[in-house]
Design a protein around this motif. Structure first.
Motif, PDB file in Angstrom:
ATOM      1  N   ALA A  51      37.398  48.007  31.750  1.00  0.00           N
ATOM      2  CA  ALA A  51      37.895  46.735  32.219  1.00  0.00           C
ATOM      3  C   ALA A  51      38.550  45.865  31.116  1.00  0.00           C
ATOM      4  O   ALA A  51      38.462  44.427  31.112  1.00  0.00           O
ATOM      5  CB  ALA A  51      36.242  45.903  32.500  1.00  0.00           C
ATOM      6  N   THR A  52      38.925  46.657  29.863  1.00  0.00           N
ATOM      7  CA  THR A  52      39.706  45.996  28.854  1.00  0.00           C
ATOM      8  C   THR A  52      38.729  45.078  27.895  1.00  0.00           C
ATOM      9  O   THR A  52      39.462  44.144  27.236  1.00  0.00           O
ATOM     10  CB  THR A  52      40.897  45.376  29.224  1.00  0.00           C
ATOM     11  N   LEU A  53      37.493  44.975  28.118  1.00  0.00           N
ATOM     12  CA  LEU A  53      36.515  44.178  27.283  1.00  0.00           C
ATOM     13  C   LEU A  53      36.246  44.767  25.894  1.00  0.00           C
ATOM     14  O   LEU A  53      35.882  44.118  25.124  1.00  0.00           O
ATOM     15  CB  LEU A  53      35.303  43.982  28.160  1.00  0.00           C
ATOM     16  N   LEU A  54      36.595  46.104  25.897  1.00  0.00           N
ATOM     17  CA  LEU A  54      36.399  46.665  24.515  1.00  0.00           C
ATOM     18  C   LEU A  54      37.606  47.918  24.290  1.00  0.00           C
ATOM     19  O   LEU A  54      38.024  48.134  25.264  1.00  0.00           O
ATOM     20  CB  LEU A  54      35.135  47.437  24.962  1.00  0.00           C
ATOM     21  N   THR A  62      44.019  54.904  32.063  1.00  0.00           N
ATOM     22  CA  THR A  62      44.768  54.284  33.094  1.00  0.00           C
ATOM     23  C   THR A  62      44.007  53.745  34.272  1.00  0.00           C
ATOM     24  O   THR A  62      43.215  54.628  34.698  1.00  0.00           O
ATOM     25  CB  THR A  62      45.899  55.038  33.536  1.00  0.00           C
ATOM     26  N   HIS A  66      47.807  51.103  35.191  1.00  0.00           N
ATOM     27  CA  HIS A  66      48.305  50.355  33.861  1.00  0.00           C
ATOM     28  C   HIS A  66      47.316  51.079  32.778  1.00  0.00           C
ATOM     29  O   HIS A  66      46.190  51.170  32.956  1.00  0.00           O
ATOM     30  CB  HIS A  66      47.873  48.747  34.032  1.00  0.00           C
ATOM     31  N   ARG A  70      47.851  49.541  26.263  1.00  0.00           N
ATOM     32  CA  ARG A  70      49.239  48.967  26.195  1.00  0.00           C
ATOM     33  C   ARG A  70      49.485  47.684  27.152  1.00  0.00           C
ATOM     34  O   ARG A  70      50.259  46.809  27.137  1.00  0.00           O
ATOM     35  CB  ARG A  70      50.434  50.081  26.453  1.00  0.00           C
ATOM     36  N   ASP A  71      48.676  47.752  28.374  1.00  0.00           N
ATOM     37  CA  ASP A  71      49.094  46.693  29.220  1.00  0.00           C
ATOM     38  C   ASP A  71      47.773  46.061  29.740  1.00  0.00           C
ATOM     39  O   ASP A  71      47.391  46.191  30.916  1.00  0.00           O
ATOM     40  CB  ASP A  71      49.777  47.287  30.509  1.00  0.00           C
ATOM     41  N   PRO A  72      46.868  45.526  29.102  1.00  0.00           N
ATOM     42  CA  PRO A  72      45.334  45.054  29.563  1.00  0.00           C
ATOM     43  C   PRO A  72      45.591  43.967  30.577  1.00  0.00           C
ATOM     44  O   PRO A  72      44.737  44.007  31.544  1.00  0.00           O
ATOM     45  CB  PRO A  72      44.866  44.501  28.214  1.00  0.00           C
ATOM     46  N   VAL A  73      46.557  43.066  30.375  1.00  0.00           N
ATOM     47  CA  VAL A  73      46.714  42.151  31.297  1.00  0.00           C
ATOM     48  C   VAL A  73      47.046  42.794  32.911  1.00  0.00           C
ATOM     49  O   VAL A  73      46.711  42.075  33.889  1.00  0.00           O
ATOM     50  CB  VAL A  73      47.864  41.224  31.000  1.00  0.00           C
ATOM     51  N   GLY A  74      47.865  43.649  32.769  1.00  0.00           N
ATOM     52  CA  GLY A  74      48.234  44.428  34.019  1.00  0.00           C
ATOM     53  C   GLY A  74      47.057  44.893  34.682  1.00  0.00           C
ATOM     54  O   GLY A  74      46.743  44.971  35.826  1.00  0.00           O
ATOM     55  N   ARG A  76      43.835  43.918  34.068  1.00  0.00           N
ATOM     56  CA  ARG A  76      42.997  43.009  34.585  1.00  0.00           C
ATOM     57  C   ARG A  76      43.421  42.217  35.879  1.00  0.00           C
ATOM     58  O   ARG A  76      42.596  41.667  36.700  1.00  0.00           O
ATOM     59  CB  ARG A  76      43.073  41.617  33.493  1.00  0.00           C
ATOM     60  N   GLY A  77      44.724  42.425  36.126  1.00  0.00           N
ATOM     61  CA  GLY A  77      45.258  41.800  37.356  1.00  0.00           C
ATOM     62  C   GLY A  77      44.784  42.660  38.781  1.00  0.00           C
ATOM     63  O   GLY A  77      44.996  42.483  39.613  1.00  0.00           O
ATOM     64  N   LYS A  78      44.312  43.915  38.369  1.00  0.00           N
ATOM     65  CA  LYS A  78      44.077  44.924  39.390  1.00  0.00           C
ATOM     66  C   LYS A  78      42.443  45.013  39.519  1.00  0.00           C
ATOM     67  O   LYS A  78      41.982  45.982  40.527  1.00  0.00           O
ATOM     68  CB  LYS A  78      44.726  46.167  39.147  1.00  0.00           C
ATOM     69  N   ILE A  79      41.611  44.510  38.770  1.00  0.00           N
ATOM     70  CA  ILE A  79      40.041  45.148  38.687  1.00  0.00           C
ATOM     71  C   ILE A  79      39.366  43.850  39.092  1.00  0.00           C
ATOM     72  O   ILE A  79      39.786  42.784  38.981  1.00  0.00           O
ATOM     73  CB  ILE A  79      39.786  45.713  37.312  1.00  0.00           C
TER      74      ILE A  79
END
Lengths: 326, 276
Positions: A51-54, A62, A66, A70-74, A76-79
């Protein structure tokens, strides 16, 4: 087949403890992946990385196409994320929380409100929409958490122990809702320490223990993995036990476990054809069996055989329901 | 392990260039404002949360004016004129505690993790908390001014310079709040924060010239009081509201404001990044 979630060799250290020691996970798009393990196995750490929190110390992942690094914002837009830690504001109402998330997702005020209304309706919270979250019951709270993670129509949904601490009725409600999500094509990654839950919901299960995936497959595959099936014969007349024992020994070439008082015999059985052979032999011998069954081991047994310890680790899991009998 | 061959997940999304996407300053501000709106919503819901920045300064003002004012200044009315701008300044330091409290609460309760799992600028929660607190400060100053006026306070300069004093005081709050943010990130539990924060708030607020003239203080305290940013801010606000020198204390205040931001903003941001 497209993988919605793919993690390879995730390693995460907290100080000297290795929370993850090379975790691989794969969830095909539109499926439910169950990540099963006891407390402290590394389930939550894995979800937080996905979830890109860590950030992982090693490995890569992936999510919905995403890269988490390399693309945490991408990503976050999908989860969507539901867990005891990804919470909502307890002082705000259900509606306010959902609208806030909608606004953060850059929806217009009116569409954020419409989406909030729709989700409250879907999760049976319409009446509670204007009450502060702190007045919610545990089950309502969990449903609102689920609603909150769905505001942005995620492709991938993480449910970190979604039913821990819920009563059986609320748990069943959450299960129904999770089941409904996959019919919309949402990929679900579900962590749980309840074998029953993974068995019920997940298409595939990754068993995780001490930061490693120790087994992976469909629930029935895992059950089979833990050993052969068990053939069980219950005789109407316990006096026939000795004769039946002989027949079983001839068929399986090993000694069955037999109880002369109850007339119950069990034996490991790899060959499915065994069943029909047994029926024929019993028939010829004029022995009547009340019950003849071939059963897979329970996931509890599977877990025990895979990790070498009972499910749930130090914490007992009263809600898994299957243990302590046998 | 699964033996199924899979296509590279990158192909799943044509729009994804795989490169890092950043959230621009405009969207960051938009997210920050949305979150500031949340703070304002919470103030509207439970106005009692404002007591720390409304009731407390009034109690301080009333206590000092009526209890000690006559003894210190010989006349309570004159003492009120002199003290009110200082209480305004002091209140900003105390009020900044709320910023750290709210951020700490959001982190421990998991609200931050929710925001962070959304495609929201990472600094937006910080911006939201700080901007939301501006509302608290404005309400606090408005209440304080009304009560002080009822007690007999009168602006002796003009509305414009009084308004400038208020803007300056709020500007100072925006600089000093980074200490609170930093502490809010460093302490483990919210309960620990007020105690820890007092260690910097007390010398700043009480070790100033807000309540008493400095002449009778011991030399070491005089030395601190004469450089204390709250003293400088109080001097400037006094100058702007009841008359007196402004330029000197104003430049000292501005130097302090810049210093506070230069020192504590990076520290707070570092602590924030480590924590979230």
């Amino acid at each position: 087949m497209t993988l919605a979630v793919q993690a390879e060799g995730l390693v995460k250290r907290f100080g000297t403890t290795k929370a993850l020691d090379g975790v691989d996970l794969a969830a095909p798009a539109g499926s439910i992946l169950g990540v099963l393990g006891p407390n402290g196995a590394g389930k939550t750490t894995s979800v937080r990385i996905l979830a890109t929190l860590l950030k992982p110390d090693a490995g890569n992942a992936t999510v919905a196409g995403h890269d988490v690094l390399r693309d945490p914002v991408g990503v976050r837009g999908k989860i969507g994320l539901t867990g005891q830690y990804a919470s909502v504001d307890e002082e705000l109402t259900g509606t306010e929380n959902l609208v806030l998330i909608g606004r953060l997702l850059e929806m217009s005020r009116s569409s954020a409100k419409a989406r909030a209304k729709e989700l409250l309706e879907r999760f049976g919270l319409t009446d509670a929409g204007n009450r502060a979250i702190k007045t919610y019951s545990g089950g309502m709270r969990r449903r609102l958490d689920l609603a909150a993670s769905l505001v942005g129509r995620p492709e991938v949904l993480y449910l970190d122990e979604p039913t821990t601490g819920l009563d059986p009725r609320s748990r069943n409600q959450v299960w129904d809702m999770v089941g409904a999500l996959t019919s919309e094509g949402v990929t679900v990654l579900l962590t749980t320490q309840y074998l029953e839950e993974a068995d019920q919901l997940a298409d595939r299960i990754s068993v995780i223990d001490h930061g490693r995936v120790v087994a992976e497959g469909r629930a029935d595959e895992l059950k089979r993995h833990s050993g052969s099936q068990t053939l069980q014969v219950r005789l109407s007349d316990p006096d026939d036990v000795t004769a039946t024992e002989t027949i079983l020994r001839e068929l399986t070439e090993r000694s069955p476990t037999a109880n002369h008082e109850t007339g119950l015999l069990t034996t490991p059985a790899e060959d499915p054809v065994l069943m029909s052979a047994l029926v024929r032999r019993l028939d010829e011998a004029g022995i009547v069996a009340d019950e003849l069954s071939l059963r897979l081991p329970s996931l509890d047994e599977a877990f025990l055989s895979i990790t070498g310890k009972p499910a749930g680790g130090e914490d007992s899991t009263p809600e898994s329901g299957e243990e302590s009998t046998a | 392990m699964s033996t199924t061959t899979v296509e590279r997940p990158e192909q799943a999304d044509q729009r994804s260039p795989g490169a890092t996407r950043r959230i621009g300053p405009l969207r960051t501000l938009q997210h920050g404002l949305t979150l500031a709106g949340r703070s304002v919503l919470k103030i509207r819901k439970s106005p009692e949360g404002l007591l720390d920045v409304t009731l407390q300064p009034i109690l301080f003002l009333a206590m000092f004016v009526y209890l000690l004012g006559g003894a210190i200044a010989g006349d309570t009315g004159e003492y009120l004129q002199r003290t009110l701008p200082g209480v305004m300044a002091m209140n900003m330091v105390f009020g900044s505690l709320g910023t750290g409290m709210q951020l700490n609460n959001d982190i421990t309760k998991g609200v931050f993790d929710r925001f962070r799992s959304l495609p929201v600028a990472r600094s937006a929660p910080l911006i939201g908390a700080v901007l939301g607190d501006v509302v608290r400060y404005v309400v606090s100053i408005a209440v304080l001014l009304v009560v002080a006026t009822l007690m007999g306070f009168r602006i002796e300069t003009n509305v414009v310079s009084a308004a400038a004093a208020i803007v300056l005081v709020i500007g100072f709050a925006l600089c000093v709040c980074w200490i609170s943010v930093m502490l809010g990130m460093l302490v483990k539990s919210q309960q620990a924060l007020p105690g820890v924060a007092m260690s910097f708030m007390f010398p700043l607020t009480m070790g100033s010239n807000v309540f008493a003239p400095t002449e009778t203080m011991p030399g070491w305290l005089q030395a601190w009081v004469s450089v204390n940013p709250v003293s400088k801010l109080a001097d400037t606000a006094r100058g702007l509201m009841i008359g007196g020198p402004v330029a000197g204390p104003l430049s000292a205040t501005l130097v302090w404001m810049v210093t506070l931001v230069v020192v504590f903003f990076p520290l707070a941001l570092g602590a924030y990044r480590r924590r979230v």
